[in-house]
Design a protein around this motif. Structure first.
Motif, PDB file in Angstrom:
ATOM      1  N   PRO A   1       0.811  -1.225   0.000  1.00 54.50           N
ATOM      2  CA  PRO A   1       0.000   0.000   0.000  1.00 54.50           C
ATOM      3  C   PRO A   1       0.840   1.268   0.000  1.00 54.50           C
ATOM      4  O   PRO A   1       1.939   1.297   0.556  1.00 54.50           O
ATOM      5  CB  PRO A   1      -0.822  -0.112   1.292  1.00 54.50           C
ATOM      6  CG  PRO A   1      -0.871  -1.573   1.588  1.00 54.50           C
ATOM      7  CD  PRO A   1       0.438  -2.123   1.131  1.00 54.50           C
ATOM      8  N   GLU A   2       0.304   2.315  -0.608  1.00 54.57           N
ATOM      9  CA  GLU A   2       1.012   3.596  -0.710  1.00 54.57           C
ATOM     10  C   GLU A   2       1.273   4.236   0.648  1.00 54.57           C
ATOM     11  O   GLU A   2       2.135   5.120   0.753  1.00 54.57           O
ATOM     12  CB  GLU A   2       0.207   4.557  -1.585  1.00 54.57           C
ATOM     13  CG  GLU A   2       0.182   4.185  -3.045  1.00 54.57           C
ATOM     14  CD  GLU A   2      -0.538   5.232  -3.882  1.00 54.57           C
ATOM     15  OE1 GLU A   2      -0.794   4.962  -5.067  1.00 54.57           O
ATOM     16  OE2 GLU A   2      -0.855   6.322  -3.349  1.00 54.57           O
ATOM     17  N   ARG A   3       0.546   3.818   1.682  1.00 55.57           N
ATOM     18  CA  ARG A   3       0.754   4.417   2.991  1.00 55.57           C
ATOM     19  C   ARG A   3       2.124   4.065   3.587  1.00 55.57           C
ATOM     20  O   ARG A   3       2.556   4.687   4.554  1.00 55.57           O
ATOM     21  CB  ARG A   3      -0.351   4.025   3.969  1.00 55.57           C
ATOM     22  CG  ARG A   3      -0.454   2.553   4.282  1.00 55.57           C
ATOM     23  CD  ARG A   3      -1.605   2.309   5.302  1.00 55.57           C
ATOM     24  NE  ARG A   3      -1.737   0.903   5.662  1.00 55.57           N
ATOM     25  CZ  ARG A   3      -2.459   0.048   4.975  1.00 55.57           C
ATOM     26  NH1 ARG A   3      -3.106   0.443   3.890  1.00 55.57           N
ATOM     27  NH2 ARG A   3      -2.537  -1.220   5.372  1.00 55.57           N
TER      28      ARG A   3
ATOM     29  N   ASP B   1      -1.888  -3.158  10.193  1.00 57.59           N
ATOM     30  CA  ASP B   1      -0.457  -2.868  10.098  1.00 57.59           C
ATOM     31  C   ASP B   1       0.307  -3.293  11.345  1.00 57.59           C
ATOM     32  O   ASP B   1       1.538  -3.265  11.358  1.00 57.59           O
ATOM     33  CB  ASP B   1      -0.231  -1.373   9.855  1.00 57.59           C
ATOM     34  CG  ASP B   1      -0.860  -0.888   8.564  1.00 57.59           C
ATOM     35  OD1 ASP B   1      -1.261   0.291   8.499  1.00 57.59           O
ATOM     36  OD2 ASP B   1      -0.962  -1.693   7.623  1.00 57.59           O
TER      37      ASP B   1
END
Lengths: 106, 119
Positions: A58-60, A81
């Motif tokens: 994910p981009e996070r 996470d």
């Protein structure tokens, strides 16, 4: 021998930003990468070459590396996470792992 | 789909030997360096050994040098770790990991095989 130092634990509230550091002598002069490991599972690469994300991550998840410190940043942290995170670097024919950081999302 | 499947773990007495295998599929095995990484129960990751694509370059962690031997058979898409003179502190889950280039990072890991050294 080369050493990488990580904080044993980091806590973050859901939706907030978590930062995990990895310190080593002139770490910024070499590539750093990061793995996420959930209980009972194998490690998963989340950042390589300091700031690149593998396909499917994910981009996070983002990374940086400068001076003596590499940093893994998780923006908008989610409950999923929560895991152990390890940094890694290569030094003089040896692969070195940091001691690991337990990320708690609460 | 890239797959790495370790086998060969088990219970062994101190001073004994064990040979681990890692079967690779879903990619051109001969094009990638490979590594073994272990994790003692409740502990962090510890790198064990590296082997280049053609086995020309091999490295070991100081903790296993002289006791462990890494090898590969590109024709069989397999990686091996021969472990001799095993000690209690070698007890760990052993992972094989694919290395796209020179130890910078490992992009795929197997599920691991547990080695227990105990009398």
């Amino acid at each position: 021998s080369y050493e990488l130092t990580q904080p044993p634990s980091v806590s973050v509230s859901p939706g907030q930003t978590a930062s995990i550091t990895c310190s080593g002598d002139k770490l910024g002069d070499r590539f750093a990468c990061w793995y996420q490991q959930k209980p009972g599972q194998s490690p998963v690469l989340v950042i390589y070459h300091d700031s690149k994300r593998p396909s499917g991550i994910p981009e996070r998840f983002s990374g940086s590396n400068s001076g003596n410190t590499a940093t893994l940043t998780i923006s908008g942290t989610q409950a999923m996470d929560e895991a152990d995170f390890y940094c890694q670097a290569w030094d003089n024919s040896t692969v070195v792992f940091g001691g690991g950081t337990k990320l708690t999302v609460l | 789909e890239v797959q790495l499947v370790e086998s060969g773990g088990g219970l062994v007495q101190p001073g004994g030997s064990l040979r681990l295998s890692c079967a690779a599929s879903g990619f051109i095995f001969s094009s990638y360096s490979m590594n073994w990484v272990r994790q003692a129960p409740g502990k962090g990751l510890e790198w064990v050994s590296y082997i280049s694509t053609s086995s020309n370059t091999i490295y070991y962690a100081d903790s296993v040098k002289g006791r462990f031997t890494i090898s590969r058979d590109n024709a069989k898409n397999s990686l091996y770790l021969q472990m001799n003179s095993l000690r209690d502190e070698d007890t760990a889950v052993y992972y094989c990991a694919r290395d796209p280039g020179g130890g910078d990072y490992f992009d795929y890991w197997g599920q691991g095989t547990l080695v227990t050294v105990s009398s």
